[in-house]
Design a protein around this motif. Sequence first.
Motif, mmCIF file in Angstrom:
data_model
loop_
_atom_site.group_PDB
_atom_site.id
_atom_site.type_symbol
_atom_site.label_atom_id
_atom_site.label_comp_id
_atom_site.label_asym_id
_atom_site.label_seq_id
_atom_site.Cartn_x
_atom_site.Cartn_y
_atom_site.Cartn_z
ATOM 1 N N MET A 1 0.847 -1.179 0.000
ATOM 2 C CA MET A 1 0.000 0.000 0.000
ATOM 3 C C MET A 1 0.893 1.242 0.000
ATOM 4 N N LEU A 2 0.602 2.130 -0.901
ATOM 5 C CA LEU A 2 1.323 3.397 -0.936
ATOM 6 C C LEU A 2 0.884 4.260 0.240
ATOM 7 N N ARG A 3 1.856 4.976 0.782
ATOM 8 C CA ARG A 3 1.514 5.855 1.904
ATOM 9 C C ARG A 3 0.744 7.061 1.392
ATOM 10 N N PRO A 4 -0.317 7.421 2.106
ATOM 11 C CA PRO A 4 -1.081 8.603 1.710
ATOM 12 C C PRO A 4 -0.271 9.886 1.926
ATOM 13 N N LYS A 5 -0.658 10.927 1.212
ATOM 14 C CA LYS A 5 0.011 12.223 1.333
ATOM 15 C C LYS A 5 -0.031 12.731 2.767
ATOM 16 N N SER A 6 -1.120 12.506 3.467
ATOM 17 C CA SER A 6 -1.234 12.964 4.855
ATOM 18 C C SER A 6 -0.184 12.311 5.751
ATOM 19 N N ILE A 7 0.145 11.074 5.483
ATOM 20 C CA ILE A 7 1.160 10.392 6.286
ATOM 21 C C ILE A 7 2.543 10.962 5.955
ATOM 22 N N ASP A 8 2.780 11.283 4.692
ATOM 23 C CA ASP A 8 4.038 11.948 4.333
ATOM 24 C C ASP A 8 4.149 13.303 5.034
ATOM 25 N N LEU A 9 3.054 14.052 5.052
ATOM 26 C CA LEU A 9 3.060 15.356 5.732
ATOM 27 C C LEU A 9 3.213 15.185 7.242
ATOM 28 N N PHE A 10 2.549 14.161 7.797
ATOM 29 C CA PHE A 10 2.729 13.857 9.214
ATOM 30 C C PHE A 10 4.208 13.661 9.512
ATOM 31 N N GLU A 11 4.842 12.846 8.684
ATOM 32 C CA GLU A 11 6.241 12.504 8.904
ATOM 33 C C GLU A 11 7.124 13.756 8.883
ATOM 34 N N ARG A 12 6.901 14.633 7.934
ATOM 35 C CA ARG A 12 7.699 15.862 7.847
ATOM 36 C C ARG A 12 7.489 16.745 9.077
ATOM 37 N N CYS A 13 6.235 16.950 9.448
ATOM 38 C CA CYS A 13 5.944 17.794 10.617
ATOM 39 C C CYS A 13 6.479 17.161 11.896
ATOM 40 N N TYR A 14 6.242 15.875 12.064
ATOM 41 C CA TYR A 14 6.612 15.198 13.303
ATOM 42 C C TYR A 14 8.127 15.131 13.466
ATOM 43 N N LEU A 15 8.825 14.726 12.405
ATOM 44 C CA LEU A 15 10.283 14.670 12.488
ATOM 45 C C LEU A 15 10.881 16.070 12.566
ATOM 46 N N GLY A 16 10.223 17.049 11.950
ATOM 47 C CA GLY A 16 10.654 18.439 12.096
ATOM 48 C C GLY A 16 10.520 18.899 13.541
ATOM 49 N N GLY A 17 9.414 18.551 14.173
ATOM 50 C CA GLY A 17 9.217 18.882 15.584
ATOM 51 C C GLY A 17 10.232 18.178 16.466
ATOM 52 N N TRP A 18 10.554 16.928 16.123
ATOM 53 C CA TRP A 18 11.564 16.188 16.878
ATOM 54 C C TRP A 18 12.926 16.870 16.743
ATOM 55 N N ALA A 19 13.269 17.286 15.523
ATOM 56 C CA ALA A 19 14.552 17.950 15.283
ATOM 57 C C ALA A 19 14.633 19.271 16.037
ATOM 58 N N VAL A 20 13.533 20.016 16.065
ATOM 59 C CA VAL A 20 13.496 21.268 16.827
ATOM 60 C C VAL A 20 13.719 20.975 18.305
ATOM 61 N N GLY A 21 13.099 19.919 18.804
ATOM 62 C CA GLY A 21 13.292 19.523 20.201
ATOM 63 C C GLY A 21 14.731 19.126 20.485
ATOM 64 N N LEU A 22 15.354 18.429 19.551
ATOM 65 C CA LEU A 22 16.754 18.039 19.707
ATOM 66 C C LEU A 22 17.649 19.273 19.763
ATOM 67 N N ILE A 23 17.423 20.202 18.856
ATOM 68 C CA ILE A 23 18.200 21.450 18.848
ATOM 69 C C ILE A 23 18.004 22.198 20.161
ATOM 70 N N ASN A 24 16.761 22.279 20.620
ATOM 71 C CA ASN A 24 16.473 22.962 21.883
ATOM 72 C C ASN A 24 17.183 22.269 23.047
ATOM 73 N N THR A 25 17.205 20.950 23.025
ATOM 74 C CA THR A 25 17.900 20.189 24.074
ATOM 75 C C THR A 25 19.391 20.512 24.072
ATOM 76 N N LEU A 26 19.981 20.530 22.898
ATOM 77 C CA LEU A 26 21.412 20.812 22.794
ATOM 78 C C LEU A 26 21.733 22.239 23.243
ATOM 79 N N ILE A 27 20.886 23.184 22.849
ATOM 80 C CA ILE A 27 21.117 24.585 23.216
ATOM 81 C C ILE A 27 20.983 24.802 24.720
ATOM 82 N N SER A 28 20.031 24.131 25.339
ATOM 83 C CA SER A 28 19.749 24.382 26.760
ATOM 84 C C SER A 28 20.403 23.364 27.692
ATOM 85 N N TRP A 29 21.244 22.474 27.179
ATOM 86 C CA TRP A 29 21.831 21.401 27.982
ATOM 87 C C TRP A 29 22.539 21.923 29.227
ATOM 88 N N THR A 30 23.358 22.946 29.073
ATOM 89 C CA THR A 30 24.118 23.483 30.210
ATOM 90 C C THR A 30 23.179 24.033 31.282
#
Length: 142
Positions: free
Chosen positions: A1-30
């Motif tokens: 089954m091909l993934r629907p466009k909504s799942i592709d968009l979910f993936e971009r938003c969700y992994l983008g949010g995860w990456a933002v969280g990772l950056i925030n973690t690194l910036i605020s670690w100290t």
Amino acid sequence: MLRPKSIDLFERCYLGGWAVGLINTLISWTNVRQDPRIIAAAEQVGSWYLSTITAIGLAIPLILWFFIARKGSVVAKWIMVGLTALGVAGLALSFARGQYPAGIAGILGLAGVVLNIAAAAMLFRPDAKPWFGEDSPREPVA
């Protein structure tokens, strides 16, 4: 089954949010390491405490992403939605108490929550239903 466009968009938003969280973690670690609550917990539990909690906090969203975007798990979908709702509630509570962080940490935190909300919304679009097996044909009622 091909993934629907909504799942592709979910993936971009969700992994983008995860990456933002990772950056925030690194910036605020100290700053986080210097928090008296973290220091007290590390003294009781061990020096591994903060690193372990952070690793778990970064791993859980990736596990959810895998089961949602690659396996079509409806259970993972609802766990993600629940965690997003908790994130929104935590954000509102920290604003209400005047405890929301200022500066880049606050901006990144808000951006991460917005991206998670957008990702969750993608899971409820009509084209995503078959991905989760939620669009099964119903038998006619006689």
